[in-house]
Design an enzyme around this catalytic site. Structure first.
Site: not given
Length: 485
Positions: A228, A324, A377, A380, A396, A399, A406
């Site tokens: 990332d 990405e 997330c 989950c 999140c 959860c 990052d």
């Protein structure tokens, strides 16, 4: 023209060396680069002359069958005509023999590629930003470059000199042992050489067909890494084994910004060039400008060195790398972050990872541009509706996971490769939970710019060699130049 394909087990790689030419050799280098620019300008003018002539004839009501014939822009056609013109044209007749034929071929090849790119862009067959019509190059701003594909091109055995056609043997600043050793072992073959003037010095780049070891493999071939990219941390790397690494952003430009501002003020206070009035720069201005340029060159060199070390380390360690597909051009429109984004070099990192994974024996995965790596997330798989940029900690609501933004994105990218292969329903899988199943978080355009010709472009209503294909197009495209769709 058919694209060159390396032999099995070989790849095409460039070796770049800084040159140390004497005064006579530098004059020859500039002469060859100037010859390439002159040939390019001639080709652009020769092809465009028929375009504008047809445009003028159409304004007089002359029929299609009576218009001036089209002039082709293929490299073979341009080379054939130029070889006849250069002997009688006063622009070339007195000096064309002083340079290698490769100098003129470089300009003609660049012109042919420019027209091809323009035509493909108009037809929608070329990705990226739309390409405009080829224009003449100015000797004040054009990049000095010349490519050699034939003749004597070699690296000398003393590993301190290179030999190029019509330029002779030129000394290099650094040793050429990396390339000379492979050529001596018959594991590399020089395809071409390109001389360029950049960052205040001359360089030669050898395009080489080089053999790669068949058993080459990353240090951890079974580990998947998600990369990332960011501004605060240049890269956050999370692997499939749960390890997270932070690579700080060196910020080379920001570190030199204070020095650059001081040097820029010094340059602005001295008498610089002015083309409108013909004013020549003073010697003190030239000295100050050269000092400022040295700082820019140092920043660029430091950035390139750091990016190569980063990408080489990543591809040499992990078997699969996920990165990405960022819209860097769109990100640069943010005036608050544009300088730091440009200094980080996101696009260059992705480009190097793509080809270096193949060299290292690994694989790469490009995450979709719209994949919500930061909003998802990593525990989950629930996707947040919104996550502003200033929120640096991901929390999140389903959860209760609390994690660095990052690091969470890097973990999602690492899981993406597994999700695409197994379809487990984790981040990146089409079956993951999301509050926006129709992709409403994507930014779409309500209107698009028209790609129709305005009627003022050179070339008239049609261009050669594609009239039969274009007759079957939709009626709303009939006003475009046929060869440019």
């Amino acid at each position: 023209m058919k694209k060159f394909e390396p032999r099995p087990g070989f790849v095409v790689q460039a070796f770049r060396f800084a040159l140390d030419p004497n005064a006579e050799q530098e004059q020859r280098l500039r002469s060859h680069c100037g010859a390439a620019r002159a040939a390019y300008n001639w080709a652009v003018g020769w092809v465009m002359a028929s375009w504008w002539q047809r445009k003028a004839e159409e304004s007089y009501g002359i029929g299609e069958e009576d218009l001036t014939p089209w002039r082709p822009w293929s490299l073979q056609s341009l080379r054939k005509v130029f070889n006849e013109v250069k002997k009688i044209d006063p622009r070339f007749a007195g000096w064309w023999q002083e340079n290698s034929k490769e100098a003129y071929n470089t300009g003609l090849a660049n012109a042919a590629a420019a027209f091809d790119n323009y035509a493909k862009s108009k037809r929608g067959q070329r990705k990226g930003k739309r390409v405009g019509m080829p224009r003449r190059k100015s000797k004040h701003t054009a990049r000095l470059a010349c490519r050699f594909t034939t003749g004597t091109i070699r690296v000398e055995a003393d590993r301190r000199h290179v030999t190029l056609p019509r330029l002779g043997t030129i000394r290099t600043y650094e040793s050429t042992r990396k390339l000379e050793r492979r050529i001596g072992n018959d594991t590399a073959r020089i395809l071409s050489a390109t001389v360029t003037f950049a960052r205040g010095r001359w360089f030669v780049s050898f395009q080489v067909e080089i053999q790669r070891a068949a058993d080459r493999a990353p240090a951890r071939p079974d580990v998947v890494a998600g990369v990332d990219l960011g501004v605060t941390c240049l890269a956050v790397i999370a692997d499939s084994q749960g390890e997270v690494r932070y690579v700080p952003n060196p910020g080379h430009y920001d570190a030199a910004l204070k020095h650059l501002k001081r040097l820029s003020r010094r340059v602005s206070r001295r008498q610089g060039p002015d083309r409108r009035t013909g004013q020549r720069p003073s010697r003190r201005w030239a000295v100050a400008n050269a000092e400022r340029n040295r700082v820019h060159h140092r920043v660029a060199n430091l950035r390139a060195d750091g990016l190569h070390k980063l990408t080489t380390g990543i591809t040499g360690e992990y078997g699969t790398v996920v990165v990405e597909d960022l819209n860097v051009a769109g990100m640069l429109r943010n005036r608050r972050l544009a300088r730091r984004i440009a200094d980080a070099g996101f696009g260059e990192i992705r480009r190097q990872i793509v080809y270096k994974t193949g060299w290292a024996g690994g694989t790469h995965v490009l995450a979709d541009r719209w994949y919500p790596s930061s909003k998802t997330c990593s525990a989950c798989g629930v996707v947040k509706a919104k996550l502003p940029l200033h929120v640096r900690v991901f929390t999140c609501d389903a959860c209760g996971l609390v994690l660095d933004r990052d690091a969470n994105a890097a973990r999602n990218l690492a899981a993406l490769a597994t999700a695409q292969a197994t379809g487990t329903g984790v981040a990146g899988d089409p079956g993951a939970q999301t509050p926006k199943p129709r992709g409403a978080d994507r930014k779409t355009r309500t209107t698009t710019r028209s790609r129709k010709a305005t009627g003022e472009r050179a070339g008239g209503a049609t261009l050669p060699h594609q009239q039969q294909q274009e007759e079957t197009r939709d009626r709303h495209q009939d006003t475009e130049p046929l060869a440019l769709r």
